[in-house]
Design a protein around this motif. Structure first.
Motif, PDB file in Angstrom:
ATOM      1  N   GLU A   4       3.704   2.094   6.283  1.00  0.00           N
ATOM      2  CA  GLU A   4       2.742   2.653   5.319  1.00  0.00           C
ATOM      3  C   GLU A   4       2.625   4.178   5.375  1.00  0.00           C
ATOM      4  O   GLU A   4       2.552   4.846   4.354  1.00  0.00           O
ATOM      5  CB  GLU A   4       1.359   2.062   5.578  1.00  0.00           C
ATOM      6  CG  GLU A   4       0.927   1.096   4.529  1.00  0.00           C
ATOM      7  CD  GLU A   4      -0.332   0.345   4.948  1.00  0.00           C
ATOM      8  OE1 GLU A   4      -1.185   0.932   5.643  1.00  0.00           O
ATOM      9  OE2 GLU A   4      -0.436  -0.827   4.583  1.00  0.00           O
ATOM     10  N   TYR A   5       2.590   4.686   6.581  1.00  0.00           N
ATOM     11  CA  TYR A   5       2.435   6.134   6.763  1.00  0.00           C
ATOM     12  C   TYR A   5       3.472   6.897   5.936  1.00  0.00           C
ATOM     13  O   TYR A   5       3.188   7.943   5.360  1.00  0.00           O
ATOM     14  CB  TYR A   5       2.602   6.457   8.258  1.00  0.00           C
ATOM     15  CG  TYR A   5       2.483   7.922   8.604  1.00  0.00           C
ATOM     16  CD1 TYR A   5       1.259   8.474   8.969  1.00  0.00           C
ATOM     17  CD2 TYR A   5       3.598   8.755   8.568  1.00  0.00           C
ATOM     18  CE1 TYR A   5       1.154   9.818   9.296  1.00  0.00           C
ATOM     19  CE2 TYR A   5       3.506  10.093   8.893  1.00  0.00           C
ATOM     20  CZ  TYR A   5       2.284  10.622   9.259  1.00  0.00           C
ATOM     21  OH  TYR A   5       2.180  11.944   9.576  1.00  0.00           O
ATOM     22  N   ASN A  60       3.110   6.782   1.793  1.00  0.00           N
ATOM     23  CA  ASN A  60       1.880   7.276   1.184  1.00  0.00           C
ATOM     24  C   ASN A  60       1.747   8.791   1.286  1.00  0.00           C
ATOM     25  O   ASN A  60       0.674   9.344   1.057  1.00  0.00           O
ATOM     26  CB  ASN A  60       0.668   6.599   1.824  1.00  0.00           C
ATOM     27  CG  ASN A  60       0.508   5.180   1.309  1.00  0.00           C
ATOM     28  OD1 ASN A  60       0.090   4.982   0.179  1.00  0.00           O
ATOM     29  ND2 ASN A  60       0.902   4.201   2.104  1.00  0.00           N
ATOM     30  N   ARG A  61       2.809   9.432   1.690  1.00  0.00           N
ATOM     31  CA  ARG A  61       2.795  10.892   1.827  1.00  0.00           C
ATOM     32  C   ARG A  61       4.102  11.466   1.289  1.00  0.00           C
ATOM     33  O   ARG A  61       5.110  10.768   1.243  1.00  0.00           O
ATOM     34  CB  ARG A  61       2.737  11.276   3.315  1.00  0.00           C
ATOM     35  CG  ARG A  61       1.401  11.046   3.952  1.00  0.00           C
ATOM     36  CD  ARG A  61       1.494  11.220   5.470  1.00  0.00           C
ATOM     37  NE  ARG A  61       0.204  11.026   6.084  1.00  0.00           N
ATOM     38  CZ  ARG A  61      -0.393   9.862   6.263  1.00  0.00           C
ATOM     39  NH1 ARG A  61       0.211   8.753   5.867  1.00  0.00           N
ATOM     40  NH2 ARG A  61      -1.587   9.769   6.817  1.00  0.00           N
ATOM     41  N   SER A  99      -5.649  -2.935  -1.961  1.00  0.00           N
ATOM     42  CA  SER A  99      -4.545  -3.404  -1.123  1.00  0.00           C
ATOM     43  C   SER A  99      -4.969  -4.662  -0.334  1.00  0.00           C
ATOM     44  O   SER A  99      -4.203  -5.633  -0.243  1.00  0.00           O
ATOM     45  CB  SER A  99      -4.119  -2.264  -0.211  1.00  0.00           C
ATOM     46  OG  SER A  99      -3.539  -2.742   0.931  1.00  0.00           O
ATOM     47  N   LYS A 130       0.877  -1.173   0.000  1.00  0.00           N
ATOM     48  CA  LYS A 130       0.000   0.000   0.000  1.00  0.00           C
ATOM     49  C   LYS A 130       0.916   1.226   0.000  1.00  0.00           C
ATOM     50  O   LYS A 130       1.422   1.642   1.047  1.00  0.00           O
ATOM     51  CB  LYS A 130      -0.908   0.000   1.225  1.00  0.00           C
ATOM     52  CG  LYS A 130      -1.930   1.094   1.174  1.00  0.00           C
ATOM     53  CD  LYS A 130      -3.118   0.798   2.068  1.00  0.00           C
ATOM     54  CE  LYS A 130      -4.170   1.857   1.943  1.00  0.00           C
ATOM     55  NZ  LYS A 130      -3.828   3.130   2.541  1.00  0.00           N
ATOM     56  N   ALA A 131       1.168   1.731  -1.193  1.00  0.00           N
ATOM     57  CA  ALA A 131       2.088   2.871  -1.343  1.00  0.00           C
ATOM     58  C   ALA A 131       1.568   3.775  -2.441  1.00  0.00           C
ATOM     59  O   ALA A 131       0.932   3.307  -3.382  1.00  0.00           O
ATOM     60  CB  ALA A 131       3.477   2.369  -1.706  1.00  0.00           C
ATOM     61  N   THR A 132       1.849   5.058  -2.310  1.00  0.00           N
ATOM     62  CA  THR A 132       1.447   6.006  -3.356  1.00  0.00           C
ATOM     63  C   THR A 132       2.610   6.142  -4.335  1.00  0.00           C
ATOM     64  O   THR A 132       3.661   6.673  -3.968  1.00  0.00           O
ATOM     65  CB  THR A 132       1.103   7.375  -2.710  1.00  0.00           C
ATOM     66  OG1 THR A 132       0.095   7.133  -1.731  1.00  0.00           O
ATOM     67  CG2 THR A 132       0.605   8.368  -3.734  1.00  0.00           C
ATOM     68  N   ASN A 184      -7.377   1.289  -0.508  1.00  0.00           N
ATOM     69  CA  ASN A 184      -7.513   0.345   0.601  1.00  0.00           C
ATOM     70  C   ASN A 184      -8.051  -0.993   0.163  1.00  0.00           C
ATOM     71  O   ASN A 184      -7.526  -2.051   0.554  1.00  0.00           O
ATOM     72  CB  ASN A 184      -8.486   0.942   1.622  1.00  0.00           C
ATOM     73  CG  ASN A 184      -7.801   1.159   2.932  1.00  0.00           C
ATOM     74  OD1 ASN A 184      -6.800   0.511   3.224  1.00  0.00           O
ATOM     75  ND2 ASN A 184      -8.336   2.069   3.724  1.00  0.00           N
ATOM     76  N   SER A 227      -2.583   2.634  -3.764  1.00  0.00           N
ATOM     77  CA  SER A 227      -2.884   3.484  -2.610  1.00  0.00           C
ATOM     78  C   SER A 227      -4.325   3.264  -2.165  1.00  0.00           C
ATOM     79  O   SER A 227      -4.781   3.842  -1.190  1.00  0.00           O
ATOM     80  CB  SER A 227      -2.653   4.956  -2.954  1.00  0.00           C
ATOM     81  OG  SER A 227      -3.261   5.253  -4.171  1.00  0.00           O
TER      82      SER A 227
END
Ligand SMILES: CCCCCCCCCCCCCCCCCCCCCCCC(=O)SCCNC(=O)CCNC(=O)[C@H](O)C(C)(C)COP(=O)(O)OP(=O)(O)OC[C@H]1O[C@@H](n2cnc3c(N)ncnc32)[C@H](O)[C@@H]1OP(=O)(O)O
Ligand SMILES: NC(=O)C1=CN([C@@H]2O[C@H](COP(=O)(O)OP(=O)(O)OC[C@H]3O[C@@H](n4cnc5c(N)ncnc54)[C@H](OP(=O)(O)O)[C@@H]3O)[C@@H](O)[C@H]2O)C=CC1
Length: 515
Positions: A392-393, A396-397, A349, A266-268, A346, A344
Motif C-alpha cells: 500500500e505504501y 499511494n504516493r 477501502s 487501497k491505491a491513489t 480508508n 484512497s
C-alpha cells in the motif's frame, strides 16, 4: 559494432543473485550480446532440494535462454557456479574458489539481496549490508577488477519525496548496526527495529539504504556505480516481451486481480506507477559497467532506472489496461470476474474489503463445507489482503527521481549501443507493455495454455450469470423482509406498483388510439 558488447568480450564477470529475476535476465543478455565473454561466475546456494548444478541446468533450459543457445551453444561451459551463501562468513566459499575469483574477476554485478519487506532485521542486514561490505572487501583484493556495479532500489530513500542521484546519509552508521547485531539477541533486535527504521516503510528499503552507505564508505579506490531501479516489471522487448517468473511486486496482485480474488485496492489512482521493465534495467546495468570501467568517473555515480519523470503512467491507467487485457485474455478458473476499484479512502477501502473480499470468501467456504470439502478461501483472501497492505505504501504516493546521470550516459552511447542496450524508457508504449505483461504473467508465470482462452471466457460468462442471479435473489430477499417489517417500505412498494400499472395503462391506451 557495439562498443559495450565488445567490452564484455573476453571478460570474467562475477554475478551475485544470478538465480533471481534480475540476475537471470542479466546473464541472458550478456551471453546473447557478448558470446565471446570468458566466463560468468555465479554465487549460488543449493535450494529447495536442488544442487547448484541442477539450478543452473534449470535456468539454462528455461524459455528465457532459448535464443542464447542459438548464439552461444557452449553457454554451459561459460557459466561457473560457485557454492556460496552470502549470509555466512566469507560467503562459505572454498579456498580454491575464492582464489580463482580474486585473481580472475574483471567486473562485479552485485544483485543478491533479500527483497522481502517483512524480513527480520538481522537477516536483512546480513544480506543487504554485511554481504555488500564483504563483497567490497573481496573486490579490493581483485587485481584485475575494472568495475563494481551495486544494485540498490529507487526506494532506498523513499522517506524523501524528491530523490537525487546521490547517496544520502543514514541516521545510524551501518557499522554500528552490524556490530550491535553481533551481540544483541533476536528478541531485542526485533524490538528496536521499528525505532531504527524511523520513517522508512519497511526493513527492506531501510537496509538497502544502509547498503548504499556501506558502498560509499568502503569504496576505497574501486570503480563503483550504484543503480537504483524502481518497481521492476516483465521484459519490454528482450529476449521477448512479457517474460516474468516471480510473484513479487505487481505480479502477485495482477494474478489476484485476474483470478477475481482482488477487486478493490487501497491505491491513489493518480499516483505514478513507477514500473521499469527488467530488460531496461539490465541494459542500463551493462552500459554502466562499461562506462564505469572505461571512463573511470572520479566518484561513485548513482543511476536511477525509473520511468516516472520521463514517461509517467499512473495506477488508474495501469489498472484499466490490466482489466482490458483480462477481457481479451482471461485467466483460467477465475473465482470471480475481474474488476477494479481503486480507492484512497480508508473507510471505503474497509467497506470494499468486507463486501468484495471477505464476504465472498466466507460464502464460498460455507459452500465448500456444505459439499464436504475443506474450506480454504478465507485463508487465501487473508494472505492476499496482507500482501496488498504491505504494498500500500508504494501505491499511494508519488516520488520524483532525477535522472541526470542516466540521461548523461544515454548521450555517451553510440547509436548502435543506444539500440542494442536501449534503456530509454521514453520509447515505451505503456498500453502495449501492460498487455504483454499480463499475457506474460499468464504464459510464463502461471503456465496457462492459450488454447484454454475460449473455456476461460465461458467460465467468466457463467460467473457473470451467477453474479446476476445472486444479486437478484439477494435483492428480492431483502425487499421481502423490508416489506414484511416496515410500513414505509410497503408504501413505497405500493407507489411503485401503482405507478407502473398507470404507466402501462397509459401506454396501452395511447397505442390503441393510434390504431
Ligand atoms: C483492484 C484490484 C486490482 C486491479 C487490477 C489491476 C492491477 C493493477 C496492477 C496491480 C497493482 C499493483 C500494485 C503493485 C504494487 C507494487 C509495489 C512494489 C513496491 C516495490 C518497492 C520496492 C521494489 C523493490 O525494490 S524489491 C522487490 C519488491 N519486493 C517484493 O515485492 C516482495 C514483497 N513480498 C513480501 O515481502 C512477502 O511476500 C509478503 C510480506 C508480502 C508476504 O509474506 P508472507 O510470509 O505472508 O508470505 P510469503 O511466504 O511470501 O507468501 C505466502 C503466499 O503469498 C503469495 N504472495 C507472496 N507475494 C505475493 C504478492 N506480491 N502478491 C500476491 N501473492 C503473493 C505467495 O505466493 C504465497 O502463496 P502460497 O500459495 O502460499 O505459496
Ligand atoms: N524486483 C524488483 O522490483 C526490484 C529489485 N531491486 C533490487 O534488484 C536486486 C535483484 O532483485 P530481484 O532479482 O528482483 O530479487 P530476487 O529475489 O528475484 O533475487 C534475489 C537473489 O539473491 C539471492 N540470494 C538471496 N539470499 C542469498 C544468500 N544468502 N546467498 C546467496 N544468494 C542469495 C537469491 O538466491 P536464491 O535464488 O538462492 O534465493 C536470488 O538469486 C536486489 O538487489 C533488489 O534489491 C531493486 C528494485 C526493484
Amino acid at each position: 559494432m557495439s562498443m559495450i558488447a565488445a567490452f564484455y568480450g573476453g571478460k570474467s564477470i562475477l554475478i551475485t543473485g544470478a538465480t533471481g529475476f534480475l540476475g537471470k535476465v542479466l546473464m541472458e543478455k550478456l551471453f546473447r550480446t557478448s558470446p565471446d565473454l570468458k566466463v560468468i561466475y555465479i554465487l549460488v546456494r543449493p535450494k529447495a532440494g536442488q544442487t547448484l548444478q541442477q539450478r543452473v541446468f534449470q535456468i539454462l533450459n528455461s524459455k528465457l535462454f532459448e535464443k542464447v543457445k542459438e548464439v552461444c551453444p557452449n553457454v554451459h561451459e561459460k557459466i561457473r557456479a560457485i557454492y556460496a551463501d552470502l549470509s555466512q562468513n566469507d560467503f562459505a566459499i572454498s579456498k580454491e574458489d575464492m582464489q580463482e575469483l580474486l585473481s580472475c574477476t574483471n567486473i562485479i554485478f552485485h544483485c543478491a539481496a533479500t527483497v522481502r519487506f517483512d524480513d527480520t532485521l538481522r537477516h536483512a542486514v546480513q544480506l543487504n549490508v554485511t554481504a555488500t561490505r564483504q563483497l567490497l572487501l573481496m573486490a579490493s583484493q581483485m587485481p584485475k577488477l575494472e568495475a563494481f556495479i551495486h544494485i540498490s532500489t529507487a526506494y532506498s530513500n523513499c522517506n524523501l519525496k524528491h530523490i537525487d542521484e546521490v547517496i544520502y546519509p543514514c541516521p545510524v552508521e551501518p557499522k554500528k548496526i552490524i556490530d550491535s547485531l553481533e551481540w544483541l539477541d533476536d528478541a531485542i533486535i526485533e524490538e528496536i527495529a521499528p525505532k531504527l527504521i524511523r520513517d522508512w516503510p519497511n526493513i527492506y528499503t531501510y537496509t538497502k539504504a544502509l547498503g548504499e552507505m556501506v558502498v560509499q564508505q568502503e569504496s576505497r579506490n574501486l570503480n563503483i556505480a550504484i543503480i537504483r531501479p524502481s518497481i521492476v516489471g516483465a521484459t519490454w522487448q528482450e529476449p521477448f516481451p512479457g517474460w516474468v517468473d516471480n510473484i513479487n511486486g505487481p505480479n502477485g496482485l495482477i494474478i489476484a486481480a485476474g483470478k477475481g480474488f482482488l477487486r478493490a485496492l487501497k491505491a491513489t489512482p493518480k499516483a505514478v506507477a513507477d514500473l521499469i521493465p527488467v530488460d531496461t534495467v539490465v541494459n542500463l546495468m551493462l552500459a554502466v559497467g562499461w562506462y564505469t570501467a572505461v571512463h573511470r568517473p572520479k566518484s561513485t555515480l548513482v543511476y536511477h532506472s525509473t520511468s516516472g519523470n520521463l514517461n509517467p503512467c499512473n495506477w488508474h491507467k495501469m489498472g484499466v489496461q490490466v482489466l482490458a487485457t483480462f477481457e481479451k485474455i482471461p485467466l483460467e478458473r477465475a473465482f470471480r470476474r475481474p474488476y477494479a476499484n481503486f480507492t484512497s479512502n480508508n473507510f471505503t477501502s474497509q467497506y470494499w474489503n468486507a463486501v468484495s473480499h471477505r464476504a465472498p470468501a466466507i460464502i464460498y467456504d460455507c459452500y465448500l463445507r456444505l459439499t464436504g470439502r475443506k474450506p480454504r478461501m478465507t485463508k487465501v483472501m487473508n494472505q492476499i489482503l496482507r500482501t496488498a497492505s504491505m504494498l500500500e505504501y508504494f501505491i499511494n504516493r508519488s516520488w520524483e527521481w532525477s535522472t541526470y546521470n542516466t540521461e548523461m550516459l544515454m548521450s555517451e552511447l553510440s547509436p548502435e549501443d543506444q539500440r542494442v542496450f536501449n534503456f530509454d524508457v521514453r520509447q515505451l508504449n505503456w498500453l502495449e507493455y501492460i498487455e504483454n505483461y499480463v499475457l506474460g504473467v499468464k504464459k510464463y508465470l502461471l503456465k496457462e495454455d492459450m488454447a484454454g482462452i475460449p473455456e476461460a471466457k465461458q467460465h467468466l460468462k457463467r460467473l457473470r450469470n451467477i453474479h446476476y442471479l445472486f444479486n437478484t435473489a439477494l435483492f428480492l430477499i431483502v425487499w421481502r423482509l423490508l416489506i414484511a417489517r416496515s410500513q414505509m417500505a410497503r408504501n413505497v412498494w405500493f407507489f411503485i406498483v401503482s405507478f407502473c400499472y398507470k404507466f402501462l395503462s397509459y401506454f396501452r391506451a395511447s397505442s390503441t388510439l393510434k390504431v
